[in-house]
Scaffold this motif. Sequence first.
Motif, PDB file in Angstrom:
ATOM      1  N   VAL A 281      58.482 -18.819 144.424  1.00  0.00           N
ATOM      2  CA  VAL A 281      57.032 -18.641 144.302  1.00  0.00           C
ATOM      3  C   VAL A 281      56.396 -17.263 144.694  1.00  0.00           C
ATOM      4  O   VAL A 281      55.698 -16.683 144.065  1.00  0.00           O
ATOM      5  N   GLU A 282      57.206 -16.565 145.515  1.00  0.00           N
ATOM      6  CA  GLU A 282      57.034 -15.242 145.875  1.00  0.00           C
ATOM      7  C   GLU A 282      57.385 -14.124 144.636  1.00  0.00           C
ATOM      8  O   GLU A 282      56.390 -13.557 144.395  1.00  0.00           O
ATOM      9  N   VAL A 283      58.491 -14.893 143.915  1.00  0.00           N
ATOM     10  CA  VAL A 283      58.747 -14.015 142.671  1.00  0.00           C
ATOM     11  C   VAL A 283      57.825 -14.281 141.762  1.00  0.00           C
ATOM     12  O   VAL A 283      57.542 -13.271 140.934  1.00  0.00           O
ATOM     13  N   LEU A 284      57.389 -15.531 141.406  1.00  0.00           N
ATOM     14  CA  LEU A 284      56.466 -15.442 140.411  1.00  0.00           C
ATOM     15  C   LEU A 284      54.967 -14.974 140.714  1.00  0.00           C
ATOM     16  O   LEU A 284      54.575 -14.354 139.716  1.00  0.00           O
ATOM     17  N   VAL A 285      54.481 -14.793 141.677  1.00  0.00           N
ATOM     18  CA  VAL A 285      53.544 -14.132 142.273  1.00  0.00           C
ATOM     19  C   VAL A 285      53.664 -12.757 141.898  1.00  0.00           C
ATOM     20  O   VAL A 285      52.891 -12.079 141.266  1.00  0.00           O
ATOM     21  N   ALA A 286      54.944 -12.140 142.316  1.00  0.00           N
ATOM     22  CA  ALA A 286      55.138 -10.642 142.282  1.00  0.00           C
ATOM     23  C   ALA A 286      55.165 -10.227 140.956  1.00  0.00           C
ATOM     24  O   ALA A 286      54.892  -9.027 140.447  1.00  0.00           O
TER      25      ALA A 286
ATOM     26  N   ASN B 240      52.050  -2.437 137.286  1.00  0.00           N
ATOM     27  CA  ASN B 240      50.921  -3.364 137.424  1.00  0.00           C
ATOM     28  C   ASN B 240      51.671  -4.955 136.807  1.00  0.00           C
ATOM     29  O   ASN B 240      50.944  -5.403 135.870  1.00  0.00           O
ATOM     30  N   LEU B 241      52.572  -5.217 137.556  1.00  0.00           N
ATOM     31  CA  LEU B 241      53.422  -6.648 137.143  1.00  0.00           C
ATOM     32  C   LEU B 241      52.667  -7.847 137.922  1.00  0.00           C
ATOM     33  O   LEU B 241      52.459  -8.831 137.239  1.00  0.00           O
ATOM     34  N   GLU B 242      52.225  -7.512 139.019  1.00  0.00           N
ATOM     35  CA  GLU B 242      51.795  -8.583 139.950  1.00  0.00           C
ATOM     36  C   GLU B 242      50.396  -9.062 139.467  1.00  0.00           C
ATOM     37  O   GLU B 242      49.974 -10.147 139.396  1.00  0.00           O
ATOM     38  N   GLU B 243      49.818  -8.068 139.107  1.00  0.00           N
ATOM     39  CA  GLU B 243      48.120  -8.464 138.439  1.00  0.00           C
ATOM     40  C   GLU B 243      48.308  -7.813 137.015  1.00  0.00           C
ATOM     41  O   GLU B 243      47.828  -6.659 136.764  1.00  0.00           O
TER      42      GLU B 243
ATOM     43  N   ARG C  69      63.811 -12.272 136.975  1.00  0.00           N
ATOM     44  CA  ARG C  69      65.584 -12.555 136.998  1.00  0.00           C
ATOM     45  C   ARG C  69      66.095 -11.609 137.973  1.00  0.00           C
ATOM     46  O   ARG C  69      66.754 -11.808 138.793  1.00  0.00           O
ATOM     47  N   ARG C  70      65.582 -10.263 138.127  1.00  0.00           N
ATOM     48  CA  ARG C  70      66.322  -9.347 138.896  1.00  0.00           C
ATOM     49  C   ARG C  70      65.883  -9.708 140.246  1.00  0.00           C
ATOM     50  O   ARG C  70      66.990  -9.671 141.284  1.00  0.00           O
ATOM     51  N   LEU C  71      64.662 -10.058 140.741  1.00  0.00           N
ATOM     52  CA  LEU C  71      64.506 -10.357 141.869  1.00  0.00           C
ATOM     53  C   LEU C  71      64.943 -11.733 142.350  1.00  0.00           C
ATOM     54  O   LEU C  71      65.147 -12.021 143.586  1.00  0.00           O
ATOM     55  N   LEU C  72      65.132 -12.610 141.518  1.00  0.00           N
ATOM     56  CA  LEU C  72      65.592 -14.112 142.109  1.00  0.00           C
ATOM     57  C   LEU C  72      67.102 -13.838 142.306  1.00  0.00           C
ATOM     58  O   LEU C  72      67.747 -14.424 143.077  1.00  0.00           O
ATOM     59  N   GLN C  73      67.673 -12.799 141.514  1.00  0.00           N
ATOM     60  CA  GLN C  73      69.267 -12.599 141.698  1.00  0.00           C
ATOM     61  C   GLN C  73      69.391 -11.556 142.897  1.00  0.00           C
ATOM     62  O   GLN C  73      70.461 -11.887 143.698  1.00  0.00           O
ATOM     63  N   HIS C  74      68.760 -10.732 143.013  1.00  0.00           N
ATOM     64  CA  HIS C  74      69.086  -9.635 144.070  1.00  0.00           C
ATOM     65  C   HIS C  74      67.893  -9.387 145.269  1.00  0.00           C
ATOM     66  O   HIS C  74      67.989  -8.468 145.897  1.00  0.00           O
ATOM     67  N   SER C  75      67.284 -10.484 145.539  1.00  0.00           N
ATOM     68  CA  SER C  75      66.478 -10.232 146.849  1.00  0.00           C
ATOM     69  C   SER C  75      66.283 -11.777 147.336  1.00  0.00           C
ATOM     70  O   SER C  75      66.867 -12.818 146.863  1.00  0.00           O
ATOM     71  N   GLU C  76      65.745 -11.588 148.591  1.00  0.00           N
ATOM     72  CA  GLU C  76      65.810 -13.000 149.497  1.00  0.00           C
ATOM     73  C   GLU C  76      64.365 -13.561 149.076  1.00  0.00           C
ATOM     74  O   GLU C  76      64.152 -14.783 149.481  1.00  0.00           O
ATOM     75  N   MET C  77      63.552 -13.195 148.104  1.00  0.00           N
ATOM     76  CA  MET C  77      62.263 -13.728 147.836  1.00  0.00           C
ATOM     77  C   MET C  77      62.288 -15.410 147.418  1.00  0.00           C
ATOM     78  O   MET C  77      63.246 -15.621 146.474  1.00  0.00           O
TER      79      MET C  77
END
Length: 337
Positions: free
Chosen positions: A303-308, A246-249, A292-300
């Motif tokens: 804004v998409e990262v902070l929401v996720a 439950n990271l997104e919410e 940090r992981r999503l910023l480094q290893h995804s194309e998100m």
Amino acid sequence: MVERRQFSGCMQGKNLRFLEANNTAPVQQTRVGFLLLEHFSLPAFTQVLDTIVTANLLRPKLFCSRTFGLGNGEILSDLGLVIRPDAQIGPEALKDLDLLLICGGYRTELKADEQLISLLKLASKTDVCLAGLWNGAWFLGAAGLLDGYRCAIHPEHRPALAEISKATQVTSEPFLLDRDRLTASSPSGSYHMALEWIKGLHGKALVEGIEDILSFEESRYRRTKASPNVSVSAPLREVIKLMDTNLEEPLEMEQLAVYSGRSRRQVERLFREQLGTTPQRYYLELRITEARRLLQHSEMSQVEVLVACGFVSPSHFSKCYSSFFGYRPSKEKRLSR
């Protein structure tokens, strides 16, 4: 200026390479030698080598290593690959070592000549820690250096070691650290033996960082964990699982307590006693680490990262990110590109 924050111990390891990248404090270097025997287990050897090399990525120059042979020639590994050691093992080489690993294998002949026996005894007298991989413990036992010790050895060679070293407690464990003797019975055991040894030297956070790096390549986009919170109790593991899913919410403290079947005070005590932090702090660190992981290893996008990861606004996300890592999320390296 944003005040820098420190990760609590339970999350520090996963972020160690980002927090201490510019750490120039002098370190005490540990010198490791690998004595490669004919038909040695290449996977067991590389598991230990990879572990100490990864430790150096996190904290540069913690370890240095050399390979040795009983002679000057090449050595055939169990996988058929030929290795040329850096040098021939001898008394002079022992002066520059803190740990000497005897690397055996399934087809390594259980035969130790007087020269090797004398060398191992000399290493013991000069305070060099000794280790045996696969059936490497047999050679330590043959030199009388496992008397009164507990050890691990490949199942195929347990009877032989028990026969030659009757004062040794031969176990079925995958690895063991008993004072200045380290033994492992398999490649997996060698990996965990190395981690446990490094933890004794440099602490749990470094080991968690090593595990995080070596387990991450399974997927660049799916979250993976080396050994998720194996040291915590089942009730606390259940709360952490709730947070993790439950990271997104993010759940409120009351929700975490109700869903885990505990009171709020019980949940707070679990975190305080077992992880040395608060549930709120752990939750935030979990979310910022995933960001940090999503910023480094995804194309998100940012804004998409902070929401996720459950942040309420770009400004709040940027402030939290900067406080932990020392720079804004927009400055993070995009490794996926």
